[in-house]
Design a protein around this motif. Structure first.
Motif, mmCIF file in Angstrom:
data_model
loop_
_atom_site.group_PDB
_atom_site.id
_atom_site.type_symbol
_atom_site.label_atom_id
_atom_site.label_comp_id
_atom_site.label_asym_id
_atom_site.label_seq_id
_atom_site.Cartn_x
_atom_site.Cartn_y
_atom_site.Cartn_z
ATOM 1 N N ALA A 37 6.952 3.649 -52.635
ATOM 2 C CA ALA A 37 7.444 3.267 -54.040
ATOM 3 C C ALA A 37 8.948 2.878 -54.041
ATOM 4 O O ALA A 37 9.299 2.195 -54.631
ATOM 5 C CB ALA A 37 7.041 4.357 -54.756
ATOM 6 N N GLU A 38 9.737 3.914 -53.382
ATOM 7 C CA GLU A 38 11.218 3.816 -53.434
ATOM 8 C C GLU A 38 11.524 2.634 -52.618
ATOM 9 O O GLU A 38 12.457 1.910 -52.998
ATOM 10 C CB GLU A 38 11.718 5.036 -53.097
ATOM 11 C CG GLU A 38 11.931 6.338 -53.779
ATOM 12 C CD GLU A 38 10.687 7.155 -53.584
ATOM 13 O OE1 GLU A 38 9.382 6.555 -53.099
ATOM 14 O OE2 GLU A 38 10.738 8.360 -54.190
ATOM 15 N N GLY A 39 10.951 2.350 -51.502
ATOM 16 C CA GLY A 39 11.270 1.298 -50.793
ATOM 17 C C GLY A 39 11.129 -0.139 -51.555
ATOM 18 O O GLY A 39 11.779 -0.995 -51.497
ATOM 19 N N PHE A 40 9.992 -0.135 -51.986
ATOM 20 C CA PHE A 40 9.506 -1.371 -52.850
ATOM 21 C C PHE A 40 10.277 -1.513 -53.995
ATOM 22 O O PHE A 40 10.903 -2.710 -54.322
ATOM 23 C CB PHE A 40 7.996 -1.323 -53.386
ATOM 24 C CG PHE A 40 6.976 -1.714 -52.455
ATOM 25 C CD1 PHE A 40 7.071 -2.970 -51.741
ATOM 26 C CD2 PHE A 40 5.998 -0.757 -52.083
ATOM 27 C CE1 PHE A 40 6.198 -3.246 -50.936
ATOM 28 C CE2 PHE A 40 5.182 -1.100 -51.069
ATOM 29 C CZ PHE A 40 5.175 -2.282 -50.472
ATOM 30 N N MET A 41 10.956 -0.499 -54.615
ATOM 31 C CA MET A 41 11.791 -0.660 -55.794
ATOM 32 C C MET A 41 13.270 -1.259 -55.168
ATOM 33 O O MET A 41 13.722 -2.178 -55.891
ATOM 34 C CB MET A 41 12.006 0.805 -56.507
ATOM 35 C CG MET A 41 13.003 0.932 -57.510
ATOM 36 S SD MET A 41 13.276 2.597 -58.400
ATOM 37 C CE MET A 41 11.619 3.046 -58.189
ATOM 38 N N MET A 42 13.576 -0.646 -54.317
ATOM 39 C CA MET A 42 14.861 -1.268 -53.522
ATOM 40 C C MET A 42 14.906 -2.800 -53.116
ATOM 41 O O MET A 42 15.745 -3.502 -53.376
ATOM 42 C CB MET A 42 15.304 -0.192 -52.355
ATOM 43 C CG MET A 42 15.924 1.236 -52.925
ATOM 44 S SD MET A 42 16.665 1.964 -51.505
ATOM 45 C CE MET A 42 18.228 1.020 -50.965
ATOM 46 N N LEU A 43 13.600 -2.893 -52.676
ATOM 47 C CA LEU A 43 13.289 -4.237 -52.349
ATOM 48 C C LEU A 43 13.330 -5.367 -53.307
ATOM 49 O O LEU A 43 13.974 -6.507 -53.351
ATOM 50 C CB LEU A 43 12.111 -4.505 -51.239
ATOM 51 C CG LEU A 43 11.487 -5.732 -50.789
ATOM 52 C CD1 LEU A 43 12.907 -6.305 -49.631
ATOM 53 C CD2 LEU A 43 10.434 -5.642 -50.015
ATOM 54 N N ALA A 44 12.544 -4.765 -54.275
ATOM 55 C CA ALA A 44 12.570 -5.563 -55.646
ATOM 56 C C ALA A 44 13.862 -5.898 -56.330
ATOM 57 O O ALA A 44 14.235 -7.071 -56.600
ATOM 58 C CB ALA A 44 11.514 -4.986 -56.419
ATOM 59 N N ILE A 45 14.680 -4.785 -56.344
ATOM 60 C CA ILE A 45 16.229 -4.854 -56.848
ATOM 61 C C ILE A 45 16.754 -5.755 -56.094
ATOM 62 O O ILE A 45 17.552 -6.756 -56.866
ATOM 63 C CB ILE A 45 16.634 -3.644 -57.192
ATOM 64 C CG1 ILE A 45 15.889 -2.888 -58.153
ATOM 65 C CG2 ILE A 45 17.938 -3.591 -57.440
ATOM 66 C CD1 ILE A 45 16.441 -1.417 -58.213
ATOM 67 N N SER A 46 16.691 -5.778 -54.861
ATOM 68 C CA SER A 46 17.642 -6.624 -53.827
ATOM 69 C C SER A 46 17.240 -8.000 -53.990
ATOM 70 O O SER A 46 17.998 -8.865 -54.244
ATOM 71 C CB SER A 46 17.435 -6.230 -52.417
ATOM 72 O OG SER A 46 17.984 -4.796 -52.283
ATOM 73 N N ASN A 87 10.324 19.058 -49.035
ATOM 74 C CA ASN A 87 10.470 18.975 -50.494
ATOM 75 C C ASN A 87 10.290 17.384 -51.040
ATOM 76 O O ASN A 87 10.497 17.442 -52.378
ATOM 77 C CB ASN A 87 11.989 19.433 -50.601
ATOM 78 C CG ASN A 87 11.998 20.835 -50.363
ATOM 79 O OD1 ASN A 87 11.036 21.679 -50.452
ATOM 80 N ND2 ASN A 87 13.395 21.330 -50.035
ATOM 81 N N LYS A 88 10.219 16.665 -50.328
ATOM 82 C CA LYS A 88 9.887 15.177 -50.690
ATOM 83 C C LYS A 88 11.152 14.643 -51.498
ATOM 84 O O LYS A 88 10.733 14.041 -52.664
ATOM 85 C CB LYS A 88 8.566 14.865 -51.145
ATOM 86 C CG LYS A 88 7.496 15.440 -50.494
ATOM 87 C CD LYS A 88 7.115 14.265 -49.297
ATOM 88 C CE LYS A 88 5.987 14.435 -48.686
ATOM 89 N NZ LYS A 88 5.701 13.739 -47.646
ATOM 90 N N GLN A 89 12.239 14.644 -51.215
ATOM 91 C CA GLN A 89 13.274 14.287 -52.066
ATOM 92 C C GLN A 89 13.418 12.777 -51.675
ATOM 93 O O GLN A 89 13.937 12.432 -50.620
ATOM 94 C CB GLN A 89 14.532 14.844 -51.671
ATOM 95 C CG GLN A 89 15.629 14.755 -52.461
ATOM 96 C CD GLN A 89 17.019 15.287 -52.258
ATOM 97 O OE1 GLN A 89 16.893 16.286 -51.606
ATOM 98 N NE2 GLN A 89 18.287 14.713 -52.403
ATOM 99 N N GLY A 90 13.154 11.819 -52.713
ATOM 100 C CA GLY A 90 13.352 10.390 -52.538
ATOM 101 C C GLY A 90 14.568 9.917 -52.510
ATOM 102 O O GLY A 90 14.641 8.941 -51.962
ATOM 103 N N TRP A 91 15.497 10.366 -53.294
ATOM 104 C CA TRP A 91 16.808 9.661 -53.448
ATOM 105 C C TRP A 91 17.947 10.618 -53.087
ATOM 106 O O TRP A 91 17.922 11.784 -53.367
ATOM 107 C CB TRP A 91 17.118 9.284 -54.773
ATOM 108 C CG TRP A 91 15.980 8.359 -55.180
ATOM 109 C CD1 TRP A 91 14.898 8.169 -55.875
ATOM 110 C CD2 TRP A 91 15.949 6.961 -54.759
ATOM 111 N NE1 TRP A 91 14.237 7.176 -55.969
ATOM 112 C CE2 TRP A 91 14.801 6.200 -55.757
ATOM 113 C CE3 TRP A 91 17.043 6.155 -54.134
ATOM 114 C CZ2 TRP A 91 14.675 4.908 -55.353
ATOM 115 C CZ3 TRP A 91 16.551 4.711 -54.092
ATOM 116 C CH2 TRP A 91 15.576 4.076 -54.719
#
Length: 92
Positions: A37-46, A87-91
């Motif tokens: 989800a975080e990867g797609f978010m960064m890709l879409a923003i870019s 801990n699954k820290q995404g950012w």
């Protein structure tokens, strides 16, 4: 089931760190760690926002990836596994 043994993840730590530094604007390092989800978010923003802002959004995402890549490489293996797999820290 993923192996959470800290001694088995230095390759993933190095790969995510280097990809964060080189290709961080596209979220490649997030995909390596399993944060789709975080990867797609960064890709879409870019791509999408970068188109409308003449590349400024891509530069911002690249800076985020650069910072995260440096953080990944500066953590010990135990800290890395604890932070990003347990801990699954995404950012950051």
């Amino acid at each position: 089931m993923a192996n959470l043994n800290p001694t088995s993840n230095p390759n993933k730590q190095l790969l995510a760190g280097y990809c964060g530094i080189l290709f961080g604007g596209f979220g490649v390092h997030k995909f390596i760690l399993g944060y789709a989800a975080e990867g797609f978010m960064m890709l879409a923003i870019s791509i999408v926002a970068g188109t409308f802002t003449y590349g400024i959004a891509l530069i911002v995402m690249q800076l985020v990836g650069l910072i995260e890549g440096m953080i990944y490489l500066n953590k010990s293996s135990e800290e890395f596994v604890d932070t990003y797999f347990v801990n699954k820290q995404g950012w950051f």
